[in-house]
Design an enzyme around this catalytic site. Structure first.
Site, PDB file in Angstrom:
ATOM      1  CG  PHE A 196      -3.032   5.336  13.311  1.00 42.01           C
ATOM      2  CD1 PHE A 196      -2.218   5.240  14.424  1.00 42.01           C
ATOM      3  CD2 PHE A 196      -3.019   6.521  12.581  1.00 42.01           C
ATOM      4  CE1 PHE A 196      -1.411   6.303  14.803  1.00 42.01           C
ATOM      5  CE2 PHE A 196      -2.227   7.596  12.943  1.00 42.01           C
ATOM      6  CZ  PHE A 196      -1.417   7.489  14.064  1.00 42.01           C
ATOM      7  CG  ASN A 208      -0.158  -0.064   2.505  1.00 45.40           C
ATOM      8  OD1 ASN A 208       0.585   0.857   2.829  1.00 45.40           O
ATOM      9  ND2 ASN A 208      -0.288  -1.160   3.239  1.00 45.40           N
ATOM     10  CE  LYS A 250      -8.836  -3.820  14.084  1.00 45.84           C
ATOM     11  NZ  LYS A 250      -7.785  -3.825  13.069  1.00 45.84           N
TER      12      LYS A 250
HETATM   13  O1  PMT Z   1       2.832   6.216   6.545  1.00 47.84           O
HETATM   14  P1  PMT Z   1       2.214   7.518   6.046  1.00 47.84           P
HETATM   15  O2  PMT Z   1       2.415   7.719   4.557  1.00 47.84           O
HETATM   16  O3  PMT Z   1       2.619   8.694   6.877  1.00 47.84           O
HETATM   17  O4  PMT Z   1       0.616   7.360   6.209  1.00 47.84           O
HETATM   18  C1  PMT Z   1       0.064   7.309   7.490  1.00 47.84           C
HETATM   19  C2  PMT Z   1      -1.081   6.283   7.566  1.00 47.84           C
HETATM   20  C3  PMT Z   1      -2.220   6.713   6.642  1.00 47.84           C
HETATM   21  C4  PMT Z   1      -0.589   4.891   7.139  1.00 47.84           C
HETATM   22  C5  PMT Z   1      -1.547   6.246   9.079  1.00 47.84           C
HETATM   23  O5  PMT Z   1      -1.989   7.527   9.431  1.00 47.84           O
HETATM   24  C6  PMT Z   1      -2.662   5.242   9.285  1.00 47.84           C
HETATM   25  O6  PMT Z   1      -3.841   5.502   9.116  1.00 47.84           O
HETATM   26  N1  PMT Z   1      -2.285   3.985   9.688  1.00 47.84           N
HETATM   27  C7  PMT Z   1      -3.208   2.848   9.853  1.00 47.84           C
HETATM   28  C8  PMT Z   1      -3.488   2.214   8.519  1.00 47.84           C
HETATM   29  C9  PMT Z   1      -4.378   1.012   8.644  1.00 47.84           C
HETATM   30  O7  PMT Z   1      -3.962  -0.089   8.375  1.00 47.84           O
HETATM   31  O8  PMT Z   1      -5.589   1.241   9.124  1.00 47.84           O
HETATM   32  P2  PMT Z   1      -6.747   0.119   9.299  1.00 47.84           P
HETATM   33  O9  PMT Z   1      -7.958   0.911   9.590  1.00 47.84           O
HETATM   34  O10 PMT Z   1      -6.746  -0.785   8.128  1.00 47.84           O
HETATM   35  O11 PMT Z   1      -6.268  -0.716  10.552  1.00 47.84           O
HETATM   36  C10 PMT Z   1      -6.700  -0.407  11.879  1.00 47.84           C
HETATM   37  C11 PMT Z   1      -5.589  -0.681  12.878  1.00 47.84           C
HETATM   38  O12 PMT Z   1      -5.339  -2.102  12.905  1.00 47.84           O
HETATM   39  C12 PMT Z   1      -4.271  -0.006  12.579  1.00 47.84           C
HETATM   40  O13 PMT Z   1      -3.703   0.396  13.794  1.00 47.84           O
HETATM   41  C13 PMT Z   1      -3.448  -1.115  11.942  1.00 47.84           C
HETATM   42  O14 PMT Z   1      -2.052  -0.941  12.192  1.00 47.84           O
HETATM   43  C14 PMT Z   1      -3.970  -2.347  12.634  1.00 47.84           C
HETATM   44  N2  PMT Z   1      -3.897  -3.565  11.822  1.00 47.84           N
HETATM   45  C15 PMT Z   1      -4.531  -3.671  10.637  1.00 47.84           C
HETATM   46  C16 PMT Z   1      -4.465  -4.853   9.923  1.00 47.84           C
HETATM   47  C17 PMT Z   1      -3.717  -5.936  10.452  1.00 47.84           C
HETATM   48  N3  PMT Z   1      -3.621  -7.068   9.787  1.00 47.84           N
HETATM   49  N4  PMT Z   1      -3.094  -5.797  11.621  1.00 47.84           N
HETATM   50  C18 PMT Z   1      -3.174  -4.645  12.327  1.00 47.84           C
HETATM   51  O15 PMT Z   1      -2.592  -4.521  13.412  1.00 47.84           O
END
Ligand code: PMT
Length: 404
Positions: free
Chosen positions: A322, A209, A340
């Protein structure tokens, strides 16, 4: 906070030298004791007398102009300083320091310094972007030098772009923050994930991504500045490792999971800003898969949801996730907080201009179990990082009074 600090201001020759005069005045107004070294070219822009009057101290330009026969001036000054600030720093001095060249009073003194050194570059936009200058800056970062990034705007050479010496007020603010005694995370271990993951398809292809790691790296730097022991677990990005931070490089979601799990037990705070892949190819090939006529189907399987797994096993750790959303921000963020078992979710609408992937800024809303959501305006990612950490600090209430 700068009161009583001994600051050695090293001024090199560019049009921004006039700002260094204002900087000298602002630093002394804050109670700092300032001594100034001018390079020969800096002295062509503004005379030593100006700095002498503003700093109320002798000004140094020549290695062999020993003002006190009892000491060797460049060693004495280097030992005296609590902090060294090179502002403006030209491409020339950056190149000299990166290569250990000591051929005048300023560079000789800088080489003998053991105190923290801050470099505030100022030059033409193309000079700043030149690979040689960038390589030298990287070398200095690896040596532990800190930087006060140049601002963007109209440059004296007629160009518009990055290269302006940061404004004196901002430099003073940065130094105040950096030297602040406020280390609210002292004694705490903070684990941060950043960047994307790569899920292998075959030996030349992967799923990934657009995460650049900027958000996570900014959090790591802010946590370090707040006194934490920081472990940064990062997917593949082009950012340099922040100084003073433990780095673990990973590629896949599974590797990130293993690394986070390894660090989890001793952690006080875990912030999951990485964009982790939710799916990976069911089969990963160790060779380059040949193209065949017609369509191909790629079968995917779920990766581990790391945040979810941590939420199941957490004991005293504060868990911050996040949420990268494109719609229904509040509903989805609150859902993630519950599902979570996180303590805090930082939600960003990655469709908004200036927010999310790749930008230097972000627009976030912070959700906690109790209280109203905290909506932040468009801020630089480093400011967002500080706000996130300050909110996370409320979970360590008992420790607050001890360390603040
Ligand atoms: O890196 P940059 O270019 O500065 O961009 C920043 C960002 C957009 C990546 C950051 O601000 C952000 O939003 N990060 C979280 C991205 C994400 O995966 O979001 P999600 O809504 O899909 O996941 C929710 C949470 O679960 C996140 O904390 C993620 O790290 C976690 N997760 C998701 C999937 C997975 N398999 N394991 C996880 O731990």
């Amino acid at each position: 906070m700068l009161n009583g600090k001994k600051i050695l201001l090293c001024v090199t020759g560019g049009i921004a030298v006039f700002k260094a005069a204002a900087l000298t005045s602002k630093l002394t107004q804050k109670g700092a004791e300032v001594k100034v070294i001018l390079s020969e070219s800096a002295a062509k822009f503004v005379t030593p007398l100006t700095f002498q009057v503003l700093s109320k101290n002798d000004v140094y330009t020549d290695t062999f102009d020993e003002k006190n026969s009892k000491v060797v001036a460049h060693i004495d000054l280097a030992d005296w300083a609590d902090l060294v600030l090179i502002a403006p720093a030209t491409a020339n001095v950056i190149g000299k320091l990166a290569n250990g060249i000591a051929d005048n009073m300023l560079s000789t003194t800088c080489l003998a310094v053991t105190a923290p050194v801050y470099i505030a570059p100022a030059m033409n936009v193309h000079m700043y972007a030149h690979p040689a200058v960038q390589k030298n800056l990287q070398t200095l970062a690896n040596y532990g030098y800190r930087f006060i990034e140049p601002g963007e705007g109209y440059l004296a050479c007629g160009y518009v772009g990055k290269g302006r010496l940061e404004e004196p007020e901002t430099i003073v603010d940065i130094l105040e923050f950096e030297t602040s005694a406020e280390k609210p995370f002292k004694g705490k271990k903070v684990v941060i994930t950043a960047g994307p993951t790569r899920e292998k398809i075959d030996s030349v292809r992967f799923l990934s991504n657009h995460s650049t790691g900027k958000m996570g790296y900014a959090i790591a730097e802010a946590a370090r500045d707040f006194g934490a022991e920081v472990v940064l677990i990062s997917g593949p990005v082009s950012l340099s490792a922040p100084t003073g931070v433990g780095m673990i490089q990973i590629e896949s979601a599974e590797e990130m999971y293993q690394a986070v799990l390894h660090e989890f037990e001793g952690a006080d705070l875990v912030i999951k800003s990485a964009a982790v892949a939710d799916y990976r190819p069911k089969t990963a090939y160790d060779y380059k898969v040949k193209k065949l006529p017609g369509e191909q189907l790629l079968e995917l399987e779920r990766t581990k949801d790391i945040l979810f797994e941590l939420g199941k096993i957490k004991t005293s750790q504060v868990l911050v996730g996040f949420a990268a959303e494109t719609d229904h921000l509040e509903e989805y963020a609150k859902g993630k907080l519950e599902r979570k078992n996180a303590d805090m979710i930082v939600a960003n609408n990655v469709k908004s201009e200036g927010a999310g992937f790749g930008t230097d800024t972000n627009i976030v809303t912070i959700f906690k179990r109790n209280g109203d959501p905290i909506e932040l305006p468009l801020l630089a990612k480093k400011d967002v990082a500080q706000r996130i950490l300050k909110e996370a600090l409320t979970f360590f209430k008992d420790d607050l009074n001890e360390n603040c």
